[in-house]
Design a protein around this motif. Structure first.
Motif, PDB file in Angstrom:
ATOM      1  N   SER A 190     -19.723  11.966  -5.855  1.00 33.62           N
ATOM      2  CA  SER A 190     -20.424  11.514  -7.064  1.00 33.62           C
ATOM      3  C   SER A 190     -20.109  12.416  -8.250  1.00 33.62           C
ATOM      4  N   LYS A 191     -20.044  13.711  -7.996  1.00 33.52           N
ATOM      5  CA  LYS A 191     -19.714  14.652  -9.065  1.00 33.52           C
ATOM      6  C   LYS A 191     -18.292  14.439  -9.568  1.00 33.52           C
ATOM      7  N   VAL A 192     -17.371  14.135  -8.647  1.00 31.82           N
ATOM      8  CA  VAL A 192     -15.982  13.869  -9.039  1.00 31.82           C
ATOM      9  C   VAL A 192     -15.907  12.601  -9.885  1.00 31.82           C
ATOM     10  N   ARG A 193     -16.670  11.590  -9.515  1.00 30.37           N
ATOM     11  CA  ARG A 193     -16.687  10.353 -10.308  1.00 30.37           C
ATOM     12  C   ARG A 193     -17.195  10.615 -11.718  1.00 30.37           C
ATOM     13  N   ILE A 194     -18.250  11.405 -11.826  1.00 24.84           N
ATOM     14  CA  ILE A 194     -18.779  11.756 -13.145  1.00 24.84           C
ATOM     15  C   ILE A 194     -17.738  12.546 -13.929  1.00 24.84           C
ATOM     16  N   TYR A 195     -17.059  13.475 -13.266  1.00 29.89           N
ATOM     17  CA  TYR A 195     -16.011  14.248 -13.930  1.00 29.89           C
ATOM     18  C   TYR A 195     -14.924  13.329 -14.465  1.00 29.89           C
ATOM     19  N   LYS A 196     -14.473  12.391 -13.633  1.00 27.57           N
ATOM     20  CA  LYS A 196     -13.374  11.512 -14.045  1.00 27.57           C
ATOM     21  C   LYS A 196     -13.765  10.559 -15.164  1.00 27.57           C
ATOM     22  N   THR A 197     -15.010  10.112 -15.173  1.00 28.20           N
ATOM     23  CA  THR A 197     -15.404   9.118 -16.170  1.00 28.20           C
ATOM     24  C   THR A 197     -16.012   9.702 -17.431  1.00 28.20           C
ATOM     25  N   VAL A 198     -16.565  10.907 -17.359  1.00 32.65           N
ATOM     26  CA  VAL A 198     -17.242  11.470 -18.531  1.00 32.65           C
ATOM     27  C   VAL A 198     -16.520  12.705 -19.068  1.00 32.65           C
TER      28      VAL A 198
ATOM     29  N   LEU B 176     -10.554  17.787  -3.540  1.00 38.15           N
ATOM     30  CA  LEU B 176     -11.367  16.852  -4.313  1.00 38.15           C
ATOM     31  C   LEU B 176     -10.585  15.611  -4.740  1.00 38.15           C
ATOM     32  N   LYS B 177      -9.276  15.582  -4.428  1.00 35.22           N
ATOM     33  CA  LYS B 177      -8.387  14.452  -4.775  1.00 35.22           C
ATOM     34  C   LYS B 177      -8.347  14.210  -6.274  1.00 35.22           C
ATOM     35  N   ILE B 178      -8.142  15.294  -7.021  1.00 36.90           N
ATOM     36  CA  ILE B 178      -8.061  15.241  -8.486  1.00 36.90           C
ATOM     37  C   ILE B 178      -6.628  15.562  -8.892  1.00 36.90           C
ATOM     38  N   GLN B 179      -6.070  14.729  -9.759  1.00 33.93           N
ATOM     39  CA  GLN B 179      -4.741  14.972 -10.305  1.00 33.93           C
ATOM     40  C   GLN B 179      -4.836  16.083 -11.349  1.00 33.93           C
ATOM     41  N   ASP B 180      -3.810  16.924 -11.412  1.00 33.64           N
ATOM     42  CA  ASP B 180      -3.766  17.984 -12.415  1.00 33.64           C
ATOM     43  C   ASP B 180      -3.919  17.379 -13.802  1.00 33.64           C
ATOM     44  N   ILE B 181      -4.687  18.022 -14.649  1.00 36.79           N
ATOM     45  CA  ILE B 181      -5.011  17.460 -15.959  1.00 36.79           C
ATOM     46  C   ILE B 181      -3.763  17.320 -16.842  1.00 36.79           C
ATOM     47  N   ILE B 182      -2.786  18.198 -16.667  1.00 36.05           N
ATOM     48  CA  ILE B 182      -1.554  18.101 -17.458  1.00 36.05           C
ATOM     49  C   ILE B 182      -0.739  16.885 -17.022  1.00 36.05           C
ATOM     50  N   ARG B 183      -0.677  16.635 -15.733  1.00 38.12           N
ATOM     51  CA  ARG B 183       0.005  15.422 -15.248  1.00 38.12           C
ATOM     52  C   ARG B 183      -0.727  14.173 -15.732  1.00 38.12           C
ATOM     53  N   PHE B 184      -2.043  14.235 -15.748  1.00 38.04           N
ATOM     54  CA  PHE B 184      -2.839  13.113 -16.245  1.00 38.04           C
ATOM     55  C   PHE B 184      -2.519  12.845 -17.720  1.00 38.04           C
ATOM     56  N   THR B 185      -2.431  13.914 -18.521  1.00 41.04           N
ATOM     57  CA  THR B 185      -2.148  13.727 -19.946  1.00 41.04           C
ATOM     58  C   THR B 185      -0.738  13.195 -20.163  1.00 41.04           C
ATOM     59  N   ARG B 186       0.207  13.635 -19.353  1.00 43.24           N
ATOM     60  CA  ARG B 186       1.573  13.097 -19.470  1.00 43.24           C
ATOM     61  C   ARG B 186       1.601  11.610 -19.163  1.00 43.24           C
ATOM     62  N   ALA B 187       0.848  11.203 -18.161  1.00 46.49           N
ATOM     63  CA  ALA B 187       0.773   9.780 -17.827  1.00 46.49           C
ATOM     64  C   ALA B 187       0.151   8.990 -18.973  1.00 46.49           C
ATOM     65  N   ARG B 188      -0.884   9.547 -19.614  1.00 47.87           N
ATOM     66  CA  ARG B 188      -1.503   8.876 -20.760  1.00 47.87           C
ATOM     67  C   ARG B 188      -0.528   8.755 -21.925  1.00 47.87           C
ATOM     68  N   ARG B 189       0.267   9.797 -22.150  1.00 55.18           N
ATOM     69  CA  ARG B 189       1.279   9.740 -23.223  1.00 55.18           C
ATOM     70  C   ARG B 189       2.319   8.663 -22.932  1.00 55.18           C
ATOM     71  N   ARG B 190       2.771   8.623 -21.675  1.00 54.92           N
ATOM     72  CA  ARG B 190       3.753   7.615 -21.285  1.00 54.92           C
ATOM     73  C   ARG B 190       3.190   6.214 -21.481  1.00 54.92           C
ATOM     74  N   TYR B 191       1.953   6.021 -21.079  1.00 53.87           N
ATOM     75  CA  TYR B 191       1.306   4.716 -21.228  1.00 53.87           C
ATOM     76  C   TYR B 191       1.231   4.319 -22.696  1.00 53.87           C
ATOM     77  N   ARG B 192       0.835   5.245 -23.563  1.00 55.65           N
ATOM     78  CA  ARG B 192       0.738   4.938 -24.988  1.00 55.65           C
ATOM     79  C   ARG B 192       2.105   4.638 -25.596  1.00 55.65           C
ATOM     80  N   ARG B 193       3.121   5.430 -25.207  1.00 60.79           N
ATOM     81  CA  ARG B 193       4.472   5.198 -25.720  1.00 60.79           C
ATOM     82  C   ARG B 193       4.997   3.839 -25.283  1.00 60.79           C
ATOM     83  N   ASP B 194       4.792   3.503 -24.011  1.00 60.54           N
ATOM     84  CA  ASP B 194       5.254   2.205 -23.520  1.00 60.54           C
ATOM     85  C   ASP B 194       4.530   1.064 -24.217  1.00 60.54           C
ATOM     86  N   HIS B 195       3.253   1.239 -24.462  1.00 64.64           N
ATOM     87  CA  HIS B 195       2.480   0.226 -25.177  1.00 64.64           C
ATOM     88  C   HIS B 195       3.031   0.040 -26.590  1.00 64.64           C
ATOM     89  N   SER B 196       3.306   1.141 -27.269  1.00 62.10           N
ATOM     90  CA  SER B 196       3.855   1.057 -28.630  1.00 62.10           C
ATOM     91  C   SER B 196       5.217   0.376 -28.619  1.00 62.10           C
TER      92      SER B 196
END
Length: 130
Positions: free
Chosen positions: A5-13, A64-84
């Motif tokens: 539950s704490k991990v879910r809160i971390y991921k969503t908030v 805790l099955k959490i992806q590294d935050i830097i890898r997460f941000t790279r994925a978000r950048r890729r997603y935004r670039r592909d969308h653009s």
């Protein structure tokens, strides 16, 4: 409260707050280190361990099955670039969308957009000068 539950809160908030505007922000070493440190403080609290327990950060993240935050941000950048890129492939469609958005923002009576702001500023200036 369970760790799941704490991990879910971390991921969503918490993680969205940490990674706010990461798609457009410059990626410096200081920023990366700060984000990783903040993430690990939170994950160690979730796991219930301290630095004195000498458990590696990677082990906590894997447990805790959490992806590294830097890898997460790279994925978000890729997603935004592909969308653009997808949006720019059909240039005409993009131009129409921009034009519709601009037209929706214009007032219907033909006055300039944002005409109230200068009046407020002028009234404030008049009060301070008198």
């Amino acid at each position: 409260m369970s760790a799941d539950s704490k991990v879910r809160i971390y991921k969503t908030v918490v993680r969205p707050i940490l990674t706010y505007a990461v798609e457009t922000r410059a990626d410096s070493t200081k920023t990366k280190n700060t984000m990783r440190a903040a993430e690990m403080i939170i994950l160690r609290t979730i796991k219930g361990v301290s630095l004195r327990d000498q458990i590696r950060s990677e082990a906590i993240s894997e447990d805790l099955k959490i992806q590294d935050i830097i890898r997460f941000t790279r994925a978000r950048r890729r997603y935004r670039r592909d969308h653009s890129d997808r949006m720019m492939e059909d240039g005409q469609r993009m131009d129409d969308r921009i034009q519709r958005n601009l037209q929706a923002e214009l007032p219907k009576d033909g006055t300039k957009a944002g005409h109230l702001l200068p009046k407020r500023l002028n009234s404030r200036r008049n009060k301070t000068t008198s």
